[in-house]
Design an enzyme around this catalytic site. Structure first.
Site, short mmCIF file in Angstrom:
data_model
loop_
_atom_site.label_atom_id
_atom_site.label_comp_id
_atom_site.label_asym_id
_atom_site.label_seq_id
_atom_site.Cartn_x
_atom_site.Cartn_y
_atom_site.Cartn_z
N ASN A 71 0.83 -1.19 0.00
CA ASN A 71 0.00 0.00 0.00
C ASN A 71 0.86 1.24 0.00
OD1 ASN A 71 -0.25 1.81 2.61
ND2 ASN A 71 0.14 -0.26 3.34
N ILE A 73 -0.88 4.50 0.73
CA ILE A 73 -2.02 5.38 0.99
C ILE A 73 -1.51 6.82 1.15
CG2 ILE A 73 -4.02 5.80 2.51
CD1 ILE A 73 -4.04 3.04 1.07
N GLY A 74 -0.32 6.94 1.71
CA GLY A 74 0.25 8.29 1.89
C GLY A 74 -0.28 8.99 3.11
N ASN A 129 4.22 6.33 14.88
CA ASN A 129 4.62 5.70 13.63
C ASN A 129 5.91 6.38 13.20
OD1 ASN A 129 5.01 4.90 11.02
ND2 ASN A 129 3.05 5.64 10.23
N CYS A 132 8.00 7.16 8.96
CA CYS A 132 7.87 8.27 8.01
C CYS A 132 9.21 8.92 7.73
CB CYS A 132 6.99 9.36 8.59
SG CYS A 132 5.54 8.75 9.30
N LYS A 167 6.15 2.34 17.40
CA LYS A 167 5.97 1.29 16.41
C LYS A 167 7.18 1.25 15.49
CE LYS A 167 2.56 -0.36 13.13
NZ LYS A 167 1.22 -0.05 12.62
N GLY A 219 0.45 -8.28 5.48
CA GLY A 219 -0.29 -9.52 5.26
C GLY A 219 0.52 -10.75 5.62
N GLY A 247 1.72 -7.91 12.43
CA GLY A 247 2.36 -8.33 11.19
C GLY A 247 1.92 -9.73 10.80
N THR A 270 -4.00 -6.17 8.05
CA THR A 270 -4.53 -6.45 6.72
C THR A 270 -5.68 -7.46 6.72
OG1 THR A 270 -2.37 -5.91 5.81
CG2 THR A 270 -3.82 -7.20 4.40
#
Ligand SMILES: Cc1cc2nc3c(=O)[nH]c(=O)nc-3n(C[C@H](O)[C@H](O)[C@H](O)COP(=O)(O)OP(=O)(O)OC[C@H]3O[C@@H](n4cnc5c(N)ncnc54)[C@H](O)[C@@H]3O)c2cc1C
Ligand SMILES: Cc1cc2nc3c(=O)[nH]c(=O)nc-3n(C[C@H](O)[C@H](O)[C@H](O)COP(=O)(O)O)c2cc1C
Ligand code: FES
Lengths: 311, 258
Positions: A71, A73-74, A129, A132, A167, A219, A247, A270
């Site tokens: 993904n 998504i941004g 997170n 980034c 994370k 996934g 995960g 996922t």
């Protein structure tokens, strides 16, 4: 019965069960609330929040890959203020813990978002997170430089009394370097793992499928990597540092691997996309498994696979 | 109401071209379905997660407790789907999609390209039931790809057909007579579903003719329920990306960038 087997006190609060939903795979929870009662979950980690709204990346944003997906998504989100005013009041009606996932383009932004969330009623904890890119440091991810990460966590710890989880990004050579940095900076817990960088190419059109070329792999494909990283961190810190496992979890077997490697709580990511009920199914199966094994509490599983090895 | 059920496959057979028909016993979904809604289908059996994601299919028809799909074999997921046997059970989630075709017009022009016609067939039934006027156009490359002809005949609808090669109906593109059809049906709204180039061409004509044009979009979806934010299109007014599965799947053509 569920409470006896599954509830657990962590960070000074009670999580009714160890099954959480992972950031970015559950929006802000309200869509799934149309399917089932969110009070069934141990915690909901909301989609990443930034100081200002973010539009996210151009399509195509997702592509299926062998046993997984990429993904990009941004980090589309309406901004932390909008979340607090318009979404949080609806979400906190549910009897579950709400964990806010935080990101920024620079240190100041991370700190500002964390400060705002510290005051938000109904947010039980923060999850950073750090995958980034750090715009000020030439786009290298916060989570790949231990010193930068240490500084970030140290400063955010000063602006919030709420539990601070970090994370970690798996896109590093040695996960212990970044784990150590977070532990030294007094992070309350580690969340392992975020997505792995990948590329998928359309062989007919002979170009990358995602608009951003690279995307995050998630996934079933990443299960053994997550389990390995949990294993490494638990080997070093044991139960001293709470590990939240994420995960590749789809089934109870996957969840059990996370627990046995050392995770004290787990997140389903996922799997919500192809089976939104999977967190509830895992919870039911966990109760059955504990009964079958004769365990009186799920924590009996945590880190158990190390017992053969650690003296 | 959205439900996740194990639906019994009543029939799964080849029709023509690349298209298959699947009939599912799904009372919980059939009862609440409306035109332009879709379901997310897990192609594999319960134990298997390869391929991983569910696939989106338009609810092409509802007959009593049954939900009918028309699907093209495209890649691995639809190949696996075509191998499922009647009598087996399959995981389906639906009905999905919140913003549907508006119902307040007196007449409609339906424009369906290829398998996209399956996104309009249920609307035809619905409009007939409501006593509304409508004209339907159905185009494809060749006769084999007009795989809903049989369904159209069985249900007694009149449709204008187009094929690129002239093997059935009028030869040429579905848009070739559209301007005059719009003129002959004043006050109509367009309802469109099909490949992107076709939808773009239709939207362009609609704009020139200043008629409302509603597109049922089919972007790549991972979840279908609004939680991945993967299936987006740009909403022009707000300049934000909106989810096709949750804010759509139907949008007025001038409101979005597609
Ligand atoms: C709302 C909606 C309604 C649809 N209705 C129908 C229908 O009635 N009949 C029909 O034949 N097809 C329909 N489609 C397209 C259908 O979902 C895809 O053809 C199918 O998912 C392809 O899967 P695959 O495994 O064969 O292909 P692959 O190429 O192997 O699929 C890989 C991934 O891409 C996605 N994907 C591939 N092509 C498309 C596409 N054209 N649109 C959306 N996602 C795609 C798949 O879902 C999967 O996640 C619809 C799509 C949407 C979004
Ligand atoms: C579509 C998508 C969006 C995500 N968005 C975020 C996010 O905003 N913040 C974050 O920390 N992790 C995000 N993640 C990572 C997940 O929370 C999770 O760590 C990862 O997907 C691995 O778990 P899984 O294999 O169970 O999905 C996202 C993952 C996906 C698939
Ligand atoms: S498909 Fe996941 S948000 Fe639309």
């Amino acid at each position: 019965m569920e409470k006896e087997l599954l509830s657990y006190e962590l960070f000074g609060m009670e999580f009714k069960n160890p099954i959480w939903t992972a950031s970015g795979t559950f929006s802000y929870g309200l869509e799934v609330a149309e399917l089932y009662d969110l009070s069934e979950l141990g915690a909901v980690v909301v989609k990443g929040l930034s100081l200002k709204p973010r539009k996210g990346n151009m399509p195509q944003r997702i592509v299926e890959t062998p046993a997984g997906m990429l993904n990009s998504i941004g980090l589309q989100n309406p901004g932390v203020e909008y979340f607090i005013e318009n979404i949080l009041p609806k979400l906190r009606k549910y009897d579950t813990k709400i964990i806010a996932n935080v990101f920024g383009e620079n240190e100041e932004e991370y700190i500002a978002v964390s400060e705002i969330l510290d005051k938000a009623e109904g947010v039980h904890g923060l999850e950073l997170n750090v995958s980034c890119p750090n715009v000020k440091k030439g786009g290298i991810a916060f989570g790949s430089d231990p010193q930068v990460l240490y500084d970030l966590v140290y400063k955010i710890k000063k602006v919030t009394k709420k539990p601070l989880l970090v994370k970690l990004s798996p896109n590093v050579t040695n996960i212990l370097d970044t784990a150590d940095a977070c532990v030294s900076a007094n992070a309350d817990g580690l969340v392992l793992i975020n997505t792995l960088l990948g590329v998928a190419i359309d062989v007919e059109r002979e170009k990358p499928i995602l608009s951003t070329i690279t995307g995050g792999l998630s996934g079933p494909a990443i299960l053994p990597i997550a389990v390995r990283m949990i294993w490494q961190v638990y080997s070093k810190y044991g139960s001293k540092v709470p590990i939240i496992g994420v995960g590749g979890i789809t089934t109870i077997q996957d969840a059990l691997q996370h627990f046995l490697a050392g995770a004290i709580q787990i997140q389903v990511g996922t799997a919500n996309f192809y089976d939104p009920y999977s967190p509830l199914k895992i919870k039911e199966c966990l109760i059955k498994h504990l009964r079958k094994k004769g365990y009186d509490h799920f924590t009996k599983l945590v880190g158990k696979a190390h017992q053969m090895i650690i003296k | 109401m959205i439900v996740d059920i194990k639906a019994k496959i009543l029939e799964n057979r080849f029709i023509s071209g690349k298209t298959w028909l699947m009939r599912l016993e799904a009372p919980g979904i059939a009862k609440y379905s409306k035109p332009a809604q879709f379901i997310m289908v897990k192609p594999t059996t319960e134990e298997s997660f390869d391929p991983l994601l569910r696939r989106a299919f338009a609810i092409a028809d509802v007959v009593g407790d049954e939900v009918v799909l028309y699907y093209d074999i495209h890649g691995r997921g639809t190949k696996v789907l075509s191998e499922r046997k009647s009598g087996e059970y399959i995981d389906v989630l639906g009905p999905l999609g919140k913003q549907l075709f508006p119902e307040d017009y007196n007449s409609y022009i339906l424009v369906g390209g290829g398998i996209g016609f399956a996104g309009l067939s249920f609307l035809m039934k619905y409009l007939r039931e409501k006593g509304k006027k409508f004209v339907s156009l159905y185009g494809a490359r060749t006769k084999e790809d007009l795989s809903m002809i049989e369904w159209i005949k069985e249900n007694g609808f009149d449709v204008i057909y187009y094929t690129d090669d002239g093997s059935f109906g009028r030869k040429g593109l579905i848009t070739q007579d559209l301007e005059s059809i719009i003129e002959e049906n004043p006050g109509s709204a367009l309802a469109v579903c099909g490949p992107t180039p076709m939808m773009k061409a239709v939207a362009k004509i609609a704009k020139q003719k200043n008629v409302p044009c509603y597109l049922s979009l089919e972007t790549k979806m991972a979840c279908g329920i609004g939680i991945c934010i993967g299936c987006v299109v740009k909403d022009i007014q707000s300049d934000n990306y909106v989810r096709v599965c949750y804010e759509g799947p139907v949008f007025e053509a001038s409101e979005i960038e597609f």
